[in-house]
Design a protein around this motif. Structure first.
Motif, PDB file in Angstrom:
ATOM      1  N   TYR A  12       0.822  -1.207   0.000  1.00 57.90           N
ATOM      2  CA  TYR A  12       0.000   0.000   0.000  1.00 57.90           C
ATOM      3  C   TYR A  12       0.857   1.259   0.000  1.00 57.90           C
ATOM      4  O   TYR A  12       0.469   2.289  -0.569  1.00 57.90           O
ATOM      5  CB  TYR A  12      -0.963  -0.041   1.180  1.00 57.90           C
ATOM      6  N   ALA A  13       2.034   1.195   0.627  1.00 60.89           N
ATOM      7  CA  ALA A  13       2.966   2.320   0.554  1.00 60.89           C
ATOM      8  C   ALA A  13       3.458   2.509  -0.876  1.00 60.89           C
ATOM      9  O   ALA A  13       3.581   3.641  -1.365  1.00 60.89           O
ATOM     10  CB  ALA A  13       4.148   2.087   1.497  1.00 60.89           C
ATOM     11  N   LEU A  14       3.715   1.401  -1.571  1.00 59.05           N
ATOM     12  CA  LEU A  14       4.152   1.477  -2.962  1.00 59.05           C
ATOM     13  C   LEU A  14       3.057   2.057  -3.850  1.00 59.05           C
ATOM     14  O   LEU A  14       3.319   2.870  -4.752  1.00 59.05           O
ATOM     15  CB  LEU A  14       4.566   0.093  -3.455  1.00 59.05           C
ATOM     16  N   ARG A  15       1.818   1.660  -3.603  1.00 59.71           N
ATOM     17  CA  ARG A  15       0.706   2.190  -4.387  1.00 59.71           C
ATOM     18  C   ARG A  15       0.532   3.683  -4.126  1.00 59.71           C
ATOM     19  O   ARG A  15       0.276   4.463  -5.054  1.00 59.71           O
ATOM     20  CB  ARG A  15      -0.579   1.440  -4.053  1.00 59.71           C
ATOM     21  N   ALA A  16       0.668   4.103  -2.875  1.00 57.22           N
ATOM     22  CA  ALA A  16       0.559   5.526  -2.562  1.00 57.22           C
ATOM     23  C   ALA A  16       1.669   6.315  -3.251  1.00 57.22           C
ATOM     24  O   ALA A  16       1.451   7.434  -3.741  1.00 57.22           O
ATOM     25  CB  ALA A  16       0.622   5.735  -1.050  1.00 57.22           C
ATOM     26  N   ALA A  17       2.857   5.723  -3.307  1.00 57.64           N
ATOM     27  CA  ALA A  17       3.970   6.393  -3.982  1.00 57.64           C
ATOM     28  C   ALA A  17       3.679   6.579  -5.469  1.00 57.64           C
ATOM     29  O   ALA A  17       4.049   7.593  -6.066  1.00 57.64           O
ATOM     30  CB  ALA A  17       5.255   5.591  -3.790  1.00 57.64           C
ATOM     31  N   MET A  18       3.007   5.591  -6.076  1.00 59.73           N
ATOM     32  CA  MET A  18       2.657   5.729  -7.485  1.00 59.73           C
ATOM     33  C   MET A  18       1.625   6.838  -7.698  1.00 59.73           C
ATOM     34  O   MET A  18       1.678   7.570  -8.698  1.00 59.73           O
ATOM     35  CB  MET A  18       2.123   4.410  -8.028  1.00 59.73           C
ATOM     36  N   VAL A  19       0.666   6.969  -6.789  1.00 61.61           N
ATOM     37  CA  VAL A  19      -0.298   8.070  -6.882  1.00 61.61           C
ATOM     38  C   VAL A  19       0.436   9.406  -6.806  1.00 61.61           C
ATOM     39  O   VAL A  19       0.153  10.341  -7.578  1.00 61.61           O
ATOM     40  CB  VAL A  19      -1.348   7.959  -5.764  1.00 61.61           C
ATOM     41  N   LEU A  20       1.403   9.491  -5.903  1.00 65.80           N
ATOM     42  CA  LEU A  20       2.173  10.725  -5.761  1.00 65.80           C
ATOM     43  C   LEU A  20       3.030  10.993  -6.993  1.00 65.80           C
ATOM     44  O   LEU A  20       3.212  12.140  -7.394  1.00 65.80           O
ATOM     45  CB  LEU A  20       3.047  10.648  -4.506  1.00 65.80           C
TER      46      LEU A  20
END
Length: 427
Positions: A235-243
């Protein structure tokens, strides 16, 4: 450099002969990267194409923005669902149906726009066009990784696969809008979108039926209907992609605002393309990074570079400075994206890999659309620096995630998927 070139020859050879005999349905045909690149081009064309088409036919930028937002929202929501379906049922049927539906939806958007239908129906058709995007990029990335692992490739070669796929994405993001611009100058935005629909129907079908699709079918059949839990770091990786997507959107808004203020609005696309070209080159170069530099370390270094290299955006005041700053910033983009894909392939269960890849790509699309809307409005009142500040803030949050998250260490290599003897990797 010769070693890197040899590595990429091995990547291409994984999915077919280096000098293929072109055949649409035969056992020998174009290598997967050729087919997947052509299959992902229409997606890169549709966002700008739909914006230009609706703006011209409706005479309203607000309507065009709403339809473009609906298309992005549909892709953000639909991508993970298509990825999950591919994990459970295999890519062939899922991609084939999605490609054909998407081609019809894009064509419907063209005819509805030309017929001057209302805003709500246009937005609904746009949402369907977004939701049915066949996710060729994430599917190709998943397919290539599984083929590499099925042939006993080490993690360095898997990393090269991800670098190569990331470069194909970057090139398609640059070339797609350029093709739209070229068609619009000699014809009409409707022609550009109809060309995208035709390319979707042909190349999406081609990708779905490519012989490599069957090479991951055993793993897909083994996927359980019971959903496997994901590590928290995903989920941290997915949030990083959104950013990361937010950085793209804010940069686009800032570049547009600054070039308009300088009286050179026609340069906006070229500036953004220059950043994309440098990003693609940096993505190819990541295959040369020593294996002793772990993926977690690469993620942290990439986010630190994003912060350091994005800050100068706040101070650019000339076209030359803008080109220089965004080209240098492009060096950090693709390595960051590729590293996130690499970490994801290391920590997610095999039966949720396509879903996870689609989540990452959808995150970029959603983050870009949201940041473009917010930063564009900020730029109206505060100029380009206000939009670029959003990009810097997103980069800073990426760095916070990278330096606080703890992605699981690499597990032991997963058992290779059952692969027929005649699918052995080409030398």
């Amino acid at each position: 450099m010769p070693g890197t070139f040899h590595t990429y020859r091995r990547v291409v050879a994984l999915t077919g002969p280096v000098l293929p005999v072109v055949s649409f349905l035969g056992s020998t045909g174009p290598v997967l990267p050729v087919v997947s690149f052509l299959g992902r081009l229409p997606t890169a064309m549709c966002q700008l194409g739909s914006l230009l088409l609706v703006a011209e036919t409706s005479g309203s930028l607000a309507t065009a923005g709403l339809v473009g937002g609906a298309l992005a929202a549909g892709q953000t929501a639909g991508g993970p669902l298509l990825g999950r379906a591919a994990d459970r049922h295999g890519q062939r049927t899922v991609v084939l149906v999605a490609a054909l539906v998407n081609a019809v939806a894009v064509a419907a958007l063209v005819f509805a726009s030309l017929d001057h239908v209302g805003t709500l129906p246009l937005a609904l058709v746009g949402a369907l066009a977004g939701a049915s995007v066949p996710q060729v990029g994430p599917m190709a990335r998943t397919r290539s990784v599984e083929i590499a692992r099925g042939n006993g490739a080490d993690e360095r070669l898997v990393g090269a696969v991800l670098s190569f796929e990331g470069t194909l994405d970057e090139v398609s993001f640059v070339l797609g809008p350029a093709l739209v611009g070229l068609v619009v100058t000699v014809a009409h935005p409707a022609a550009a979108l109809l060309a995208a629909a035709g390319l979707l129907a042909v190349c999406g079908t081609w990708f779905a039926l490519h012989p490599t699709a069957s090479r991951i079918r055993p793993a897909s059949r083994a996927a359980s209907s019971v959903r496997t839990s994901l590590p928290g770091a995903v989920y941290a990786l997915r949030a990083a992609m959104v950013l990361q997507g937010a950085m793209f959107g804010a940069s686009q808004a800032g570049i547009t605002a600054l070039t308009e203020r300088l009286g050179r609005p026609e340069q906006a696309g070229l500036v953004y393309a220059a950043m994309g070209v440098m990003s693609a080159a940096a993505g190819l170069a990541t295959a040369a990074v020593p294996q002793k530099v772990t993926l977690t370390a690469r993620w942290r270094l990439a986010t630190a570079a994003l912060v350091v290299l994005s800050v100068p955006l706040l101070f650019v005041a000339s076209l030359g400075a803008l080109y220089a700053v965004v080209i240098v910033l492009g060096v950090a983009y693709a390595p960051h994206l590729i590293t996130i894909f690499g970490l994801t392939t290391r920590i997610v269960p095999e039966n949720r890999l396509a879903e996870s890849m689609a989540f990452l790509t959808s995150g970029v699309v959603g983050g870009q659309a949201l940041a473009l809307a917010v930063s564009g409005r900020l730029a109206e009142g505060g100029g380009a620096p206000a939009a670029f500040a959003v990009a810097v803030a997103a980069a800073t949050l990426c760095a916070v995630l990278a330096w606080t998250a703890r992605p699981a260490p690499a597990a032991a290599p997963r058992p290779a998927a059952a692969t027929p003897p005649d699918c052995a990797r080409s030398a």
